[in-house]
Enzyme design. Structure first.
Site, PDB file in Angstrom:
ATOM      1  N   ALA A  71       0.578  -1.336   0.512  1.00 17.60           N
ATOM      2  CA  ALA A  71      -0.304   0.085  -0.184  1.00 17.60           C
ATOM      3  C   ALA A  71       0.610   0.972   0.493  1.00 17.60           C
ATOM      4  O   ALA A  71       0.105   1.994  -0.686  1.00 17.60           O
ATOM      5  CB  ALA A  71      -0.951   0.060   1.284  1.00 17.60           C
ATOM      6  N   THR A  72       1.862   1.239   0.703  1.00 20.21           N
ATOM      7  CA  THR A  72       3.013   2.010   0.485  1.00 20.21           C
ATOM      8  C   THR A  72       3.025   2.369  -0.954  1.00 20.21           C
ATOM      9  O   THR A  72       3.158   3.872  -1.736  1.00 20.21           O
ATOM     10  CB  THR A  72       4.165   1.974   1.395  1.00 20.21           C
ATOM     11  OG1 THR A  72       4.338   1.567   2.777  1.00 20.21           O
ATOM     12  CG2 THR A  72       5.354   2.788   1.252  1.00 20.21           C
ATOM     13  N   SER A 197      -3.167  -3.433   0.676  1.00 23.70           N
ATOM     14  CA  SER A 197      -2.356  -3.935   0.718  1.00 23.70           C
ATOM     15  C   SER A 197      -2.656  -5.795   1.211  1.00 23.70           C
ATOM     16  O   SER A 197      -3.758  -6.138   1.582  1.00 23.70           O
ATOM     17  CB  SER A 197      -1.680  -3.216   1.837  1.00 23.70           C
ATOM     18  OG  SER A 197      -0.170  -4.459   2.845  1.00 23.70           O
ATOM     19  N   HIS A 199      -0.241  -7.967   3.173  1.00 23.50           N
ATOM     20  CA  HIS A 199      -0.344  -8.876   4.837  1.00 23.50           C
ATOM     21  C   HIS A 199      -1.425  -8.137   5.678  1.00 23.50           C
ATOM     22  O   HIS A 199      -1.117  -8.186   6.653  1.00 23.50           O
ATOM     23  CB  HIS A 199       1.339  -8.574   5.150  1.00 23.50           C
ATOM     24  CG  HIS A 199       1.585  -6.811   5.480  1.00 23.50           C
ATOM     25  ND1 HIS A 199       1.476  -6.504   6.822  1.00 23.50           N
ATOM     26  CD2 HIS A 199       2.011  -5.739   4.613  1.00 23.50           C
ATOM     27  CE1 HIS A 199       1.748  -5.277   6.919  1.00 23.50           C
ATOM     28  NE2 HIS A 199       2.008  -4.327   5.307  1.00 23.50           N
ATOM     29  N   THR A 237       8.715  -7.104 -12.974  1.00 22.41           N
ATOM     30  CA  THR A 237       8.644  -8.741 -13.146  1.00 22.41           C
ATOM     31  C   THR A 237       7.538  -8.623 -12.659  1.00 22.41           C
ATOM     32  O   THR A 237       8.234  -8.368 -11.015  1.00 22.41           O
ATOM     33  CB  THR A 237       9.591 -10.019 -13.279  1.00 22.41           C
ATOM     34  OG1 THR A 237      10.763  -9.441 -14.537  1.00 22.41           O
ATOM     35  CG2 THR A 237       9.190 -10.832 -13.654  1.00 22.41           C
ATOM     36  N   CYS A 323       4.230   2.609  13.368  1.00 21.49           N
ATOM     37  CA  CYS A 323       4.754   3.639  13.337  1.00 21.49           C
ATOM     38  C   CYS A 323       6.201   4.696  13.694  1.00 21.49           C
ATOM     39  O   CYS A 323       6.767   5.006  13.960  1.00 21.49           O
ATOM     40  CB  CYS A 323       4.750   3.953  11.540  1.00 21.49           C
ATOM     41  SG  CYS A 323       3.757   3.292  10.470  1.00 21.49           S
TER      42      CYS A 323
HETATM   43  C1  LIG Z   1      -0.750  -1.228   6.551  1.00 21.28           C
HETATM   44  C2  LIG Z   1      -0.994   0.578   5.740  1.00 21.28           C
HETATM   45  C3  LIG Z   1      -0.496   0.780   4.572  1.00 21.28           C
HETATM   46  C4  LIG Z   1       1.101   0.454   4.053  1.00 21.28           C
HETATM   47  O1  LIG Z   1       1.228  -0.650   3.897  1.00 21.28           O
HETATM   48  P1  LIG Z   1       1.989  -1.519   3.961  1.00 21.28           P
HETATM   49  O2  LIG Z   1       2.133  -2.910   2.788  1.00 21.28           O
HETATM   50  O3  LIG Z   1       2.958  -2.142   4.201  1.00 21.28           O
HETATM   51  O4  LIG Z   1       3.190  -0.981   2.460  1.00 21.28           O
HETATM   52  C5  LIG Z   1      -1.032   2.749   4.280  1.00 21.28           C
HETATM   53  N1  LIG Z   1      -1.935   2.608   5.044  1.00 21.28           N
HETATM   54  C6  LIG Z   1      -2.849   1.788   5.351  1.00 21.28           C
HETATM   55  C7  LIG Z   1      -3.945   2.922   6.146  1.00 21.28           C
HETATM   56  C8  LIG Z   1      -1.994   1.064   6.275  1.00 21.28           C
HETATM   57  O5  LIG Z   1      -2.358   0.646   7.600  1.00 21.28           O
END
Ligand SMILES: *Cc1c(COP(=O)(O)O)cnc(C)c1O
Length: 382
Positions: A71-72, A197, A199, A237, A323
């Site tokens: 998601a980042t 995301s 995970h 890829t 974080c």
């Molecule tokens: C965890 C999270 C992210 C970042 O996701 P990653 O896949 O770890 O980069 C971004 N936004 C929110 C709201 C999240 O909870």
């Protein structure tokens, strides 16, 4: 007994997801962009995954889904990609003060490039101030980026209303739905771009997706250059096992979301009841109703969150956001909902998820209650 109550930070990979992924590390190792038999096999798996994601978030066309590293990256790609593609016409971007750091920092980097960034405040219940949005959005607004569910306090934002405001002003609406997808119904009809995301939904780490509307078509300037994969927006890829994993995670979420929502709601109520009936001066941060059941954020007056965590090392929770907890600064999200500064330091985020049992909640709440009582009895201020 170790009790994991930090599902907003990450989730374990579901065993069914892992099973689905395994063949794509070894036997089916082909490059999905190759045109030979093994390439085609890998590509078929990737396209099934794309379809599984599209179906969970109700995208009309699976080609509207592109894979990223998480998601980042999705958030950076959406925000910078739109800004760089369309930014010669409109320069104003609106986001909120409680977004994930990657959204806030992506926006900040654009402000250094001459974009006008507006950080919309939230009300004390953790819901974005719609009146502020109404007064701020205008025809010079290129993009609004507001999350669906906050990762620290679990509040659900009014995305339908925000979407309507955006459409009235021809502004794009990007939504970071990382904490919403798979937990509550998500429908991309409200969005032009949407991040998620792997995970956070019992899939693997290192993969995410970005929904990019095709009708009408949204264009993005890519973050990096290369072979032009993913419709030219995200070269490189594809990580086939991870794509298969996030797809499978979406398939499972679609099947189990409703029953899991009900189960978590009961667990959440049980959790809250035990805390409130055994402790005084505890506050639940964020709106009581407009929240997902799997994310609780409490302030225990007179007891520092970090101190509580040291007193119950087997209970995996988070003080403030994961974080920021290393810095011991009070969380910017709790500051934004204007809770008292001392209460911001006294907060714990508790995440309930797929593997949380009632026994674990009983055990964890007992621990929390006894740690709070012990720390309070030792405190000269209390
Ligand atoms: C965890 C999270 C992210 C970042 O996701 P990653 O896949 O770890 O980069 C971004 N936004 C929110 C709201 C999240 O909870």
């Amino acid at each position: 007994m170790v009790v994991y109550l930090d599902y907003q930070s990450t989730t374990p990979c579901d065993k069914r997801v892992l099973e689905a992924m395994l063949p794509y590390f070894s036997e089916n190792f082909g490059n999905p962009h190759s045109t030979h038999l093994l390439g085609i096999k890998a590509n078929e798996a990737v396209e099934i995954a794309r379809q599984q994601i599209a179906s969970l978030i109700k995208a009309e066309d699976p080609r509207e889904i592109i894979f990223t590293s998480g998601a980042t990256e999705s958030n950076n790609l959406a925000i910078k990609g739109v800004a760089h593609y369309y930014g010669s016409k409109k320069k104003k971007i609106i986001t909120s003060v409680i977004e994930h750091k990657c959204v806030l920092e992506a926006c900040r980097s654009l402000s250094a490039e001459g974009y006008e960034i507006v950080f919309a405040p939230v009300l004390s219940n953790g819901i974005v101030d719609l009146d502020f949005l109404k007064n701020t959005i205008d025809d010079n607004t290129l993009l609004v980026s507001i999350m669906m569910v906050n990762n620290e306090i679990g509040t659900i934002q009014p995305v339908a209303e925000i979407s309507e405001l955006c459409r009235n002003h021809h502004a794009f609406f990007h939504c970071d739905a990382s904490q919403a997808v798979g937990k509550i119904p998500v429908d991309v009809k409200y969005f032009d771009l949407m991040s998620m995301s792997g995970h956070k939904i019992y899939g693997p780490k290192g993969i995410g997706a970005l929904y990019i509307r095709m009708n009408p078509r949204i264009r993005l300037t890519p973050l990096f250059m290369g072979g032009g994969q993913e419709r030219g927006v995200r070269s490189g890829t594809l990580a086939v096992p991870l794509c298969v994993g996030i797809g499978k995670a979406c398939e499972i979420a679609a099947q189990e979301m409703n029953s899991e929502y009900t189960r978590l709601l009961e667990l959440k109520n049980y959790f809250i009841d035990r805390i409130f009936s055994n402790l005084t001066k505890v506050y639940l941060n964020g709106d009581r109703e407009k929240r997902i059941p799997g994310c609780l954020n409490f302030s225990f007056e007179g007891v520092e969150g970090e101190g509580m965590m040291l007193g119950m090392p087997e209970i995996c929770v988070s003080s403030g956001s994961a974080c920021t907890s290393a810095s011991l600064e009070p969380s910017y999200v709790l500051k934004a909902i204007s809770i008292r500064e001392d209460l911001a330091h006294c907060s714990l985020r508790i995440g309930l998820g797929r593997y949380t049992s009632k026994e674990e909640v009983t055990y964890a709440t007992d621990k929390i209650i006894s740690v709070v009582n012990r720390l309070r009895s030792m405190s000269p201020l209390w």
